[in-house]
Design a protein around this motif. Structure first.
Motif, short mmCIF file in Angstrom:
data_model
loop_
_atom_site.label_atom_id
_atom_site.label_comp_id
_atom_site.label_asym_id
_atom_site.label_seq_id
_atom_site.Cartn_x
_atom_site.Cartn_y
_atom_site.Cartn_z
N UNK A 42 0.88 -1.06 0.18
CA UNK A 42 -0.17 0.00 -0.03
C UNK A 42 0.94 1.38 0.00
N UNK A 87 -7.87 11.08 0.87
CA UNK A 87 -6.91 12.20 0.71
C UNK A 87 -6.08 12.07 -0.63
N UNK A 88 -5.56 11.05 -1.12
CA UNK A 88 -4.93 11.20 -2.28
C UNK A 88 -5.88 11.40 -3.50
N UNK A 107 -3.97 8.40 -13.98
CA UNK A 107 -4.79 8.29 -13.03
C UNK A 107 -5.66 6.94 -12.82
N UNK A 156 -6.56 18.44 -8.74
CA UNK A 156 -5.42 19.06 -9.84
C UNK A 156 -6.00 18.64 -11.19
N UNK A 175 1.68 13.13 -8.91
CA UNK A 175 1.42 14.45 -8.70
C UNK A 175 2.32 15.27 -9.23
N UNK A 189 -5.55 3.76 -10.34
CA UNK A 189 -6.89 3.22 -9.61
C UNK A 189 -6.89 1.78 -9.62
N UNK A 198 -12.49 5.92 -8.36
CA UNK A 198 -11.65 5.96 -6.97
C UNK A 198 -12.67 5.54 -5.92
N UNK A 209 -6.80 14.97 -3.71
CA UNK A 209 -5.56 15.88 -4.23
C UNK A 209 -5.56 15.93 -5.75
N UNK A 210 -5.78 14.53 -6.30
CA UNK A 210 -5.39 14.35 -7.68
C UNK A 210 -6.70 14.98 -8.43
N UNK A 264 -13.05 2.00 -5.69
CA UNK A 264 -11.67 1.12 -5.16
C UNK A 264 -11.78 1.60 -3.81
N UNK A 265 -12.45 2.61 -3.23
CA UNK A 265 -12.33 2.74 -1.69
C UNK A 265 -13.51 1.79 -1.09
N UNK A 290 1.49 9.66 4.67
CA UNK A 290 0.34 9.89 3.44
C UNK A 290 1.11 10.97 2.50
N UNK A 306 -3.18 2.61 12.34
CA UNK A 306 -3.48 3.88 12.04
C UNK A 306 -2.60 4.82 11.89
N UNK A 321 -6.31 7.51 3.82
CA UNK A 321 -5.22 7.86 2.86
C UNK A 321 -5.67 7.90 1.37
N UNK A 322 -6.21 6.87 1.12
CA UNK A 322 -6.69 6.75 -0.38
C UNK A 322 -7.85 8.12 -0.73
N UNK A 331 -4.89 0.39 -6.94
CA UNK A 331 -5.52 0.30 -5.85
C UNK A 331 -6.46 -0.84 -5.56
N UNK A 332 -7.18 -1.07 -6.82
CA UNK A 332 -7.97 -2.09 -6.68
C UNK A 332 -7.45 -3.53 -6.45
N UNK A 341 1.83 2.29 -3.14
CA UNK A 341 0.76 2.80 -3.88
C UNK A 341 0.92 4.43 -3.59
N UNK A 374 0.19 4.50 9.03
CA UNK A 374 -0.33 4.72 7.89
C UNK A 374 -0.47 6.07 7.53
N UNK A 408 -7.81 2.98 7.99
CA UNK A 408 -6.47 3.81 7.67
C UNK A 408 -6.30 3.99 6.05
N UNK A 409 -6.44 2.84 5.53
CA UNK A 409 -6.13 2.62 3.93
C UNK A 409 -7.10 3.50 3.25
#
Lengths: 518, 131
Positions: free
Chosen positions: A134, B82-83, A171, B90, A145, A175, B36, B86-87, B39-40, A518, A511, B79-80, A178-179, A137, A514, B75-76
């Motif tokens: 993770x 927030x990222x 992007x 942008x 970015x 994703x 996104x 941001x993206x 995925x979350x 960030x 937590x 993080x996801x 992430x999946x 990722x 992680x 937690x994951x």
């Protein structure tokens, strides 16, 4: 745990992050940013080489964040492969940093070139060192970015257009990544790569795990620019200023290749299923489409952009054959290619400066006006095509030899043919830019700044060294491969006490850790 | 419950993919956001939804209760998110800039990067934007 050798693992990430923050604070003074940036790149180079020396002596080094033992905390692991990648990106960043002194204009610096450059280095080094999937990722997103920022430091129409295409595809790729991570976590209950390396071989390939493996392949494929997922690369790379394009060309796609090697040696097996066949076909198609894409171009930067794609195919070839010899060849290939490709982009900058254009049809006569530039061009160009005794020859020899040993004739034939076509592209640049008579002769030839020549010569020297003294580098690639093929050392470094294999149900919250990264 | 959840994720990802295929840059961003989010949700599901017992070790005890909820996915997911935020910001800024400088949101009409150094020069090539 916090002795000097484990701290060495942190410097390649901490130095660029601190520099990115510092240069951002010095926003109003480009001169100060330039000085701080260059000093930091020198420091990063020293730290990277120190880490590599330490790994060569001590073997795999691991560091756990926040004193949370693996697999609960995030691990940073430097094995011979990641150490080599860190060293080579340190050299590259230093060279590009010098080149940027001549190439990057003040308006680029005012748009945030320095913080973004160092942020990108932090992302790249973090991706090489992390031992948590993770976290990988997260570093991919840091890279993404900052890359997008660097693509638009020059705010022209072409740059905006290129960045939009780059953003859409990449992007989407993250994703998918992430999946894939989510599916993997659902099946195994852990995200630590060393832990996954222990658990996954004992598990049967469920549909979820197969989907996860294929999604990883697609996500890293987009990042690496393989067929048929590479279209974002030639759509955007040629729009960036040369120093930035060289950095992208050297590092970004190779992070994707590195991640694929990490995941498909440490966690998933290449054996079984159709994975090997898929990767072999993808590798061949990547080589072919890249080299033919380059053949029709007349702009130096666009030719080189397509050649990035074609060369990625050779590295994937090593992964497709997946014998230790092939993987060692691919590791050698990555190290050789990062230096050569970035050097060619820097040379494209020098050619453009000397000839006043990067359109080959309009350029010419550089052999007479800049003979030493011609010599410096020949080193990486012939190395890219794979002529002895340069580094590219050994790299191509190792992967093709491995495919012949496994009797994958067609892949070896494709690789040889693409090598010949690469020579065609390089001689096209040579004939058009250096040899032929220019369309108009300048009364006073344009001089190329020292800031351009020094990094080009430096990277050329590295290429020559790898080519002429190939033995220690091949030996190092074999050591790196031994750790990749048999991850016992990697696992032992992350789990010094050899913790028992956990079951899915006993998860403990992490937590704080992680959130901190960030 | 898990099945409904999985179907919802499938709907999110399907809509997201469909929107991403659009030629309209803003629809593309909306598609990315949906993807996104899909995925979350998937991360949440892979952490096993069900129990709601907080994952806090009670005073005097040494370990978590057996039925405690899994806190790692949160937690994951944080993080996801927030990222992803941001993206997305942008990307929105980039599309806004594209609209201002290129005058279109149709990606078929965005050819400026392609024209830069194209092998077959069209009249539009004379517009130099690089330096």
């Amino acid at each position: 745990m916090a002795d000097a050798s484990t701290l060495l693992v942190l410097w390649p990430v901490l130095i660029p992050i601190a520099t990115a923050a510092l240069t951002a604070l010095l926003w109003s003074s480009p001169v100060a940013q330039r000085r701080v940036g260059l000093a930091s790149l020198a420091l990063l180079l020293v730290a990277s080489l120190a880490l590599t020396m330490e790994v060569m002596h001590e073997g795999v080094i691991a560091k756990q964040f926040g004193a949370w033992d693996a697999p609960f905390g995030i691990s940073f692991v430097a094995d011979p492969l990641s150490a080599a990648m860190i060293a080579i990106s340190g050299i590259l960043a230093f060279a590009v940093g010098i080149f940027a002194l001549g190439d990057i204009k003040e308006r680029h610096e005012r748009a945030g070139f320095h913080p973004l450059f160092h942020g990108l280095m932090a992302g790249v080094n973090g991706a090489f060192l992390t031992g948590d999937i993770f976290n990988l990722y997260v570093w991919f997103e840091v890279m993404l970015i900052t890359t997008l920022g660097l693509l638009v430091v020059q705010r022209g129409k072409a740059q905006i257009d290129g960045a939009l295409k780059y953003a859409a595809m990449n992007l989407f790729g993250t994703i998918l990544f992430l999946i894939a991570v989510a599916l993997l976590y659902g099946a195994t209950g852990t995200l630590n790569m060393a832990d996954l390396a222990r658990i996954l071989p004992q598990m049967e390939m469920s549909p979820g795990l197969t989907a996860s493996a294929l999604l990883f392949l697609a996500a890293f494929g987009i990042k690496a620019g393989v067929f048929p997922l590479f279209f974002w690369l030639p759509a955007s790379y040629h729009t960036a200023p040369i120093a930035i394009a060289a950095l992208f060309a050297g590092l970004l796609t190779k992070v994707g290749v590195y991640a694929a090697f990490r995941v498909f040696t440490l966690m998933f097996e290449m054996e079984g299923g159709a994975l090997r066949e898929i990767v072999a076909v993808v590798a061949a198609m990547t080589m072919i489409t890249g080299v033919f894409g380059a053949a029709v171009q007349w702009n130096v930067r666009r030719i080189l952009s397509f050649h990035i794609i074609s060369q990625i195919g050779y590295m994937l070839m090593g992964l497709a054959i997946a014998t230790p010899v092939a993987i060692a060849g691919a590791v050698f290939y990555i190290v050789h290619h990062i230096i050569v490709k970035a050097n060619l982009f820097l040379l494209a900058g020098a050619i453009k400066h000397a000839a006043g254009t990067d359109d080959l049809r309009k350029a010419g006569g550089l052999l007479r006006s800049h003979p030493w530039l011609a010599v410096l061009f020949l080193i990486p160009a012939l190395s890219l095509a794979g002529l002895p005794p340069l580094s590219g020859f050994w790299a191509k020899f190792l992967v093709i030899d491995a495919s012949l040993r496994e009797e994958v004739w067609w892949l070896a034939a494709v690789a040889l043919a693409v090598g010949a076509l690469t020579l065609f592209s390089m001689s096209k640049i040579w004939m058009e830019a250096f040899w032929k008579k220019p369309a108009l002769v300048r009364a006073t030839p344009r001089t190329v700044p020292v800031a351009f020549v020094v990094p080009i010569a430096l990277l050329g020297a590295v290429t020559l060294t790898i080519g002429l003294f190939a033995d220690p580098f091949v030996e190092y690639a074999r050591t790196a491969t031994a750790v990749l093929v048999d991850p016992t050392d990697y696992i032992a470094a992350v789990f010094p006490g050899d913790a028992p294999v956990r079951t899915v149900e006993t998860e403990v919250p992490v937590i704080a850790i992680e959130g901190a990264v960030e | 419950m898990t099945l409904i959840y999985a179907l919802a994720i499938a709907a999110y990802v399907g809509c997201g993919l469909y929107m991403m295929l659009s030629r309209h840059a803003v629809r593309m961003i909306l598609g990315l956001t949906l993807l996104t989010n899909g995925a979350i949700f998937l991360i949440f599901l892979s952490g096993r939804v069900g129990t709601t017992t907080p994952p806090v070790i009670p005073q005097g005890a040494e370990a978590l209760a057996a039925d405690a909820a899994n806190a790692l996915p949160q937690a994951l997911v944080l993080t996801a998110i927030v990222i992803g935020f941001a993206l997305t910001s942008f990307a929105v800024a980039l599309v806004l800039e594209a609209h201002r400088s290129l005058g279109t949101l149709d990606v078929r009409e965005m050819r400026d990067a392609e024209r830069l150094g194209a092998p077959d020069p069209s009249p539009a090539t004379s517009v130099k934007t690089h330096g």
